[in-house]
Design a protein around this motif. Sequence first.
Motif, PDB file in Angstrom:
ATOM      1  N   ALA A   1       0.820  -1.214   0.000  1.00  0.00           N
ATOM      2  CA  ALA A   1       0.000   0.000   0.000  1.00  0.00           C
ATOM      3  C   ALA A   1       0.854   1.264   0.000  1.00  0.00           C
ATOM      4  CB  ALA A   1      -0.932  -0.002   1.202  1.00  0.00           C
ATOM      5  N   LEU A   2       2.040   1.193   0.602  1.00  0.00           N
ATOM      6  CA  LEU A   2       2.894   2.379   0.727  1.00  0.00           C
ATOM      7  C   LEU A   2       4.038   2.405  -0.290  1.00  0.00           C
ATOM      8  CD1 LEU A   2       3.168   2.729   4.616  1.00  0.00           C
ATOM      9  CD2 LEU A   2       1.607   3.868   3.047  1.00  0.00           C
ATOM     10  N   ALA A   3       4.060   1.461  -1.182  1.00  0.00           N
ATOM     11  CA  ALA A   3       5.108   1.450  -2.198  1.00  0.00           C
ATOM     12  C   ALA A   3       5.033   2.722  -3.046  1.00  0.00           C
ATOM     13  CB  ALA A   3       4.972   0.218  -3.079  1.00  0.00           C
ATOM     14  N   GLY A   4       6.170   3.298  -3.329  1.00  0.00           N
ATOM     15  CA  GLY A   4       6.203   4.451  -4.217  1.00  0.00           C
ATOM     16  C   GLY A   4       6.117   5.797  -3.540  1.00  0.00           C
ATOM     17  N   VAL A   5       6.093   5.864  -2.223  1.00  0.00           N
ATOM     18  CA  VAL A   5       6.117   7.167  -1.545  1.00  0.00           C
ATOM     19  C   VAL A   5       7.434   7.853  -1.868  1.00  0.00           C
ATOM     20  CG1 VAL A   5       5.997   8.388   0.654  1.00  0.00           C
ATOM     21  CG2 VAL A   5       4.653   6.308   0.313  1.00  0.00           C
TER      22      VAL A   5
END
Length: 233
Positions: free
Chosen positions: A12-16
């Motif tokens: 869900a937090l990949a790519g922040v």
Amino acid sequence: MIDKIAPSIAEALAGVQDGATVLIGGFGTAGIPNELIDGLIAQGARGLTVVNNNAGNGDTGLAALLATGRVRKIICSFPRQVDSHVFDALYRSGRIELELVPQGNLAERLRAAGAGIGAFFCPTGYGTELAGDRETRVIDGRPYVLEYPIHGDLALIKAERGDRWGNLTYRKAARNFGPVMAMAAKKTVATVHEIAELGALDPEAIVTPGIFVSQIVKIDRVATQAGGFRKTA
């Protein structure tokens, strides 16, 4: 088929991105999305601007994120309390920037971002250092300060129940800043303790509609010896 349920917090937090503005729900220790904060720590983004009512408690959650040294600036209304030693040490040593915002102004600046309002006038802070050099006006005999919205790249919030469309309900005071932050961010990730079937959530009880939510992650409740609950991913 719309399905916003993420298999893990990491996904869900990949790519922040480095330099992101992250809105983190919570009021004191109520409604803090600790699992998502831990996931952001593991994800590794740096140079963050964090928006929260507080500046962390003890050594966990938001305080743990600050302790990594990856937060450049914090925007909050209540930065110091008896156990805010992590923030206090960072601020006194010049390693973090603080923008202090009155609590009502903070909520309204977030709401304005979600509502598409370019700016608004508010009386709170007029005549104090908090007003800075912003424009002021006298309207109907009362002085006001010009305030600007707070937009987020990412919002991390804690909810109680959700469905695969991303509709959310909250538990009591854990609601706090979650709804306005979800509206103010480009991407919103929420944890929930229960995933409901479509149609099981009463439409009149849905606080945050799924249109404002990007992904949800289910977390479990684990009973503690004290009889409370500890939330785990």
